[in-house]
Each structure stands twice: as C-alpha cells, then as structure tokens.
Design an enzyme around this catalytic site. Sequence first.
Site, mmCIF file in Angstrom:
data_model
loop_
_atom_site.group_PDB
_atom_site.id
_atom_site.type_symbol
_atom_site.label_atom_id
_atom_site.label_comp_id
_atom_site.label_asym_id
_atom_site.label_seq_id
_atom_site.Cartn_x
_atom_site.Cartn_y
_atom_site.Cartn_z
ATOM 1 N N HIS A 24 44.318 41.918 42.745
ATOM 2 C CA HIS A 24 45.786 41.952 43.311
ATOM 3 C C HIS A 24 45.810 40.879 44.439
ATOM 4 O O HIS A 24 47.105 40.030 44.324
ATOM 5 C CB HIS A 24 45.971 43.173 44.189
ATOM 6 C CG HIS A 24 45.998 44.499 43.459
ATOM 7 N ND1 HIS A 24 47.270 45.211 43.380
ATOM 8 C CD2 HIS A 24 44.967 45.015 42.598
ATOM 9 C CE1 HIS A 24 46.944 46.212 42.422
ATOM 10 N NE2 HIS A 24 45.818 46.217 42.094
ATOM 11 N N ASP A 124 53.346 44.564 47.309
ATOM 12 C CA ASP A 124 52.555 44.993 46.281
ATOM 13 C C ASP A 124 53.202 46.393 45.935
ATOM 14 O O ASP A 124 53.212 47.405 46.574
ATOM 15 C CB ASP A 124 51.250 45.304 46.727
ATOM 16 C CG ASP A 124 50.298 45.364 45.375
ATOM 17 O OD1 ASP A 124 50.730 46.200 44.423
ATOM 18 O OD2 ASP A 124 49.090 44.929 45.342
ATOM 19 N N GLN A 367 35.642 32.311 36.970
ATOM 20 C CA GLN A 367 35.786 32.761 35.704
ATOM 21 C C GLN A 367 36.688 32.006 34.844
ATOM 22 O O GLN A 367 36.641 31.677 33.549
ATOM 23 C CB GLN A 367 36.385 34.311 35.694
ATOM 24 C CG GLN A 367 36.816 34.947 34.477
ATOM 25 C CD GLN A 367 36.951 36.398 34.412
ATOM 26 O OE1 GLN A 367 35.996 37.187 34.910
ATOM 27 N NE2 GLN A 367 37.909 36.909 34.107
ATOM 28 N N HIS A 382 36.470 44.446 30.971
ATOM 29 C CA HIS A 382 37.002 45.536 31.157
ATOM 30 C C HIS A 382 38.604 45.490 30.973
ATOM 31 O O HIS A 382 38.991 46.718 31.242
ATOM 32 C CB HIS A 382 36.631 45.832 32.534
ATOM 33 C CG HIS A 382 37.165 45.199 33.746
ATOM 34 N ND1 HIS A 382 37.490 43.620 33.493
ATOM 35 C CD2 HIS A 382 38.103 45.292 34.763
ATOM 36 C CE1 HIS A 382 38.259 43.368 34.679
ATOM 37 N NE2 HIS A 382 38.461 44.315 35.298
ATOM 38 N N ASN A 386 44.352 40.670 35.331
ATOM 39 C CA ASN A 386 44.153 39.084 35.383
ATOM 40 C C ASN A 386 43.123 38.342 34.277
ATOM 41 O O ASN A 386 43.306 37.690 33.906
ATOM 42 C CB ASN A 386 43.466 38.911 36.648
ATOM 43 C CG ASN A 386 44.300 39.257 38.005
ATOM 44 O OD1 ASN A 386 45.275 38.413 38.382
ATOM 45 N ND2 ASN A 386 44.278 40.290 38.532
ATOM 46 N N SER A 387 42.185 39.391 34.205
ATOM 47 C CA SER A 387 40.949 38.858 32.880
ATOM 48 C C SER A 387 41.800 38.605 31.692
ATOM 49 O O SER A 387 41.496 37.736 30.991
ATOM 50 C CB SER A 387 39.962 39.827 33.169
ATOM 51 O OG SER A 387 39.117 39.726 34.091
HETATM 52 N N1 UDP Z 1 36.500 36.945 38.570
HETATM 53 C C1 UDP Z 1 35.869 35.700 38.872
HETATM 54 N N2 UDP Z 1 34.542 35.808 38.716
HETATM 55 C C2 UDP Z 1 34.006 36.865 38.244
HETATM 56 C C3 UDP Z 1 34.491 38.082 37.734
HETATM 57 C C4 UDP Z 1 35.814 38.194 38.002
HETATM 58 O O1 UDP Z 1 36.544 34.946 39.466
HETATM 59 O O2 UDP Z 1 32.552 36.667 38.165
HETATM 60 C C5 UDP Z 1 38.150 36.972 38.797
HETATM 61 C C6 UDP Z 1 38.664 37.082 37.471
HETATM 62 O O3 UDP Z 1 38.931 35.615 36.955
HETATM 63 C C7 UDP Z 1 40.080 37.788 37.837
HETATM 64 C C8 UDP Z 1 39.702 38.663 38.972
HETATM 65 O O4 UDP Z 1 38.300 38.372 39.390
HETATM 66 O O5 UDP Z 1 40.794 36.916 38.266
HETATM 67 C C9 UDP Z 1 39.411 40.173 38.549
HETATM 68 O O6 UDP Z 1 40.891 40.922 38.433
HETATM 69 P P1 UDP Z 1 41.222 41.646 37.271
HETATM 70 O O7 UDP Z 1 42.529 42.021 37.207
HETATM 71 O O8 UDP Z 1 40.729 41.068 35.798
HETATM 72 O O9 UDP Z 1 40.090 42.963 37.428
HETATM 73 P P2 UDP Z 1 39.688 43.747 38.657
HETATM 74 O O10 UDP Z 1 38.599 43.169 39.360
HETATM 75 O O11 UDP Z 1 41.048 44.235 39.529
HETATM 76 O O12 UDP Z 1 39.193 45.208 38.070
#
Ligand code: UDP
Length: 490
Positions: A24, A124, A367, A382, A386-387
């Site tokens: 978020h 949000d 990432q 997962h 964002n991913s």
């Molecule tokens: N991320 C990162 N490095 C990592 C793992 C995740 O920068 O090793 C970032 C990824 O690029 C994404 C965010 O963390 O922008 C994770 O958000 P997402 O909505 O995918 O999943 P959540 O963490 O909310 O389950």
Amino acid sequence: MTRGEYQCETETHVLMFPLPAQGHVNCMLQLAELLVLSDVHVTFLNTEHVHHRLLRFADVPSRLAAYPTLHFETFSDGLPSDDPRHGDNLGEHIKQVNLTALPQLREICMEDSGKPRFSCIVGDGIFGRLTYELGQELGIPVVYFRTVSACSFWAYFCAPRLLECNELPIRGEDDMDRMITSIPGMENLVRCRDLPSFFRGTHNGNLPLEPVVFETHQSLRGQALILNTFEDLEGPVLSKIRLHFPRLYALGPLHAHLTSRKAAKTMSSEEKPAASFISSLWEVDRSCMTWLDAQPPKSVIYVSFGSITTISRDMLTEIWYGLVNSKKRFLWVIRPDMVAEQDGKDLPLELVEGTKERGCMVGWAPQQDVLAHAAIGGFMTHSGWNSTLEGVVASVPMICWPYFADQQINSRYVSEVWKIGLDMKDTCDRKVVEKMVNDVMEERREEFEKSTQAMANLAKTSVREGGSSYSDFDRLVEFLKLLGTRQKQS
Ligand code: UDP
C-alpha cells in the site's frame, strides 16, 4: 517537520494516507510523486512504525530534497513499538489504526488557525469509514484510492449479491471448484477458490469478509475512486465498476506511469534525469544484481512472495525441492520473518548442493530492477497486486502461488484471462513446482513470450501521452485542482 513550518503555495493540498503495509505504501508513494510532479501539494501520512522503517531503508531525505511540495507526517498506530506487526496480524493492526487514528488525524488536519489546511483527502479505500468520518467532520472532500486489482474490488463489492443468490458461504473444501455465476462480468471464470481469500471464512488466519466488504462499500461515499490498473488489462471489470463509481480513475501501472512522466519531463526540459526513489521497509540487498549479471539471458526464475506472506517449513522444503529439481537457476527472496517455524534440522545435502550450484537467496531484493534484468525468465509470485503489475510491465511470465486477500483472484486472471502465467493456488508440491518452472522457462516459453510481451506493450502504452492511464491521471489532477478551488472559496 512541525506544523506551520511550511507554506502551501498552491491551493490544492492533498493529504494521503495508506494502510501501513509495504504494498500500500509503495503505490501510494508513487501516486504522491506523480501528484507533486503535477504541482499538487502533498502531505503523506505514515504510522510512526512505517516512517521509521522508511527513514532507515528508503530514500526519504532525497525525495524531500527533490520535491519541496512533498511532506511527511506521522501518527501512532496504537501498538507498542516492539510489536512485530507481522503480516499475519494485519487484521488486528487495521483494527488498532481504526480505533486510535481519528483524533490524531483530526489534529494533523487542522491548521494553527483551526481551519482545515487540506483541500482533499486521498485515503486508502481499506480505511473507508475512518477517512469518510474525518472528511465529514472537517468538511474536506474524500477521494478513495483502492490499491488492489479492479477484479478483486469488484468481487468484494458484489459479495452482498452473492449472499442473496445463495452462492455464499463456501461450504468447505469440497465446494471449492463450484463456479460463481452472479458476479457480473465474471461468469464462467471464477470458482469459489478464486474468490479473494476472505470469502473462505476465518480459518487459516483469514480475516473475516464482512469488514472488507463494508470498507469497500464506503468508497461509494467518496467524490471519486482511484485504481492502480489500466483499461487494456481490466477494461471489462472497470466498465462494471463505473456503473456504481462514475468518477473512476484507472492510473496504473503506477510504477511505470511514474517512470513515463519523469522521462517525459526530462526530455521536455534541460533538467537532469529524475532519480527513482526506493520505498522499501526492508534493507535492500543488491548483491543479487551482481549474481544476476553473471547468469545467461532468461535463465533465472525469480521467486518472491512479497512483504506479508508467511510459509511453513514444509512448504519451504517443497518449493525448494521443486526449484532444485527443475535444474533451473533461481533467485529467491526469503524475508527474515517469512518462515513460520524453524525445525532446527540440517538441510538435505541435495538442496545445499543445488542451491550452491544454481541459486541465490536474499532477505529483500530490489524487485523492479530484478524483474527488468535480462537474466530473468520467470517469476514465481504470491500474486500481490504490485508484484503482478511489476511482472506485467517487465514482460515476465508468472507462476502464481497466492497467499491471501486479492491474490487468489489475481492469479486466476493471470492464468485464465491474460494468459501470462500459471496458477498454482492451493497446492504446494515439489513435482508441481518443478513442472511449472519447466513449463514457464522452457516448454511453453515461446507462447508466454508472445502474451507477456503484448501485455507489457499495452501497459507501457497506457502510461504514455495519449494512453488511458495517462489521460485519467490528467483528469484526476484537474478534478483535485477544482476541489482545491472550491475549498478555498467555501
Ligand atoms: N518487494 C521488493 N523486494 C522484495 C520483495 C518485494 O521490493 O524482495 C516489493 C515489490 O516490488 C512490491 C511490494 O514489495 O512492490 C510488495 O507488494 P505486493 O502488492 O506485491 O505484495 P504484498 O507485500 O502487499 O503482499
């Protein structure tokens, strides 16, 4: 920064306020940066805990130096400072914020003169009621930003209808493959198992569905709704949502949108290229980039389950065997708090050897840079939103192993609608992992190369001048400025 230390030059001053979790915060910061680039004044509100982590691991000072009209403020989430705030406790965390935030936010929103100093709150959507109450009390209009996919938002929105049609509740494991028929636009697509995890009931650490549906419906009370998606990805669902939210802005993928606007700004001026800022709540380990540099093109599967997922030791072992047995190279992010229990047993030799030969593990990776690296050929994810968007833009086929929330429906869309990956939900078996890794990296590589490339092109087009997200953002800025003018006149 204390209140009153800065003057608002513009009359459009937006308070932004994300749920305190990495996904978020990431996309809310991207939107904040886009807004300040468009001469909107932004105050970004974090919990003390999140802000402390941003100060340690992200680029807060350079961001502030680059944008004089961006400010941060903090409030307490009501939890003790040593509370681990694990993802598994997210429900409790949200409850605490809902219980404790309002008086603090009220104080932050009032100028020394006692008048609101914000022309709009971009809150949000998961804090729907809290944000609405704040806006009502202070007479500040509210715009909701829901950071999840449009398809999951729409599923939450339609939950009452599913109850009316007796499609809910889900009656246990044997009921999981039943098709859901009464979500408009999703007929013959979504099974019970593909609904966001909260529809499954409160077992397995799931949050109850009711509060999420309640907060989703609060968005109807806002002046507008913002989603981090784009027309060519979720057009059919967006058209259904628009029937209830006529002022809908689809601005995504926000990370690519930001890159695109910054590049355009650099080209049209003498300015040097704008930096891209880190928003991590964990320490980024860039050593994996050097490791990637030494790997052949498209040879590595990147494995990351985001910032909240926790897995059991057994699941870790199954995935690990699957990766090693696939004989493909892998880069795996294992956060320090990701494995729920440690059994203290020695690792099997074949895993140690296989990892030494072909693997790299880090606690937190850069990432977006990883996904853009030429050595990456697949992404086991997962399916966090964002991913997913980062995978789409990088044109990398995905193996989806959803953990919770919107991830179950995102993964269905990845595999069945966009056809840019495979869905591994509800299984964790070394043979399945091995087969899917080989499918994505080898057997079905050409097929996925075509579909992922086509979707990446659409994503990039949407955030360039003339694209749907680009135009929606211009309309949003216009609307926020109009709200600013109205507030000033009132
Ligand atoms: N991320 C990162 N490095 C990592 C793992 C995740 O920068 O090793 C970032 C990824 O690029 C994404 C965010 O963390 O922008 C994770 O958000 P997402 O909505 O995918 O999943 P959540 O963490 O909310 O389950």
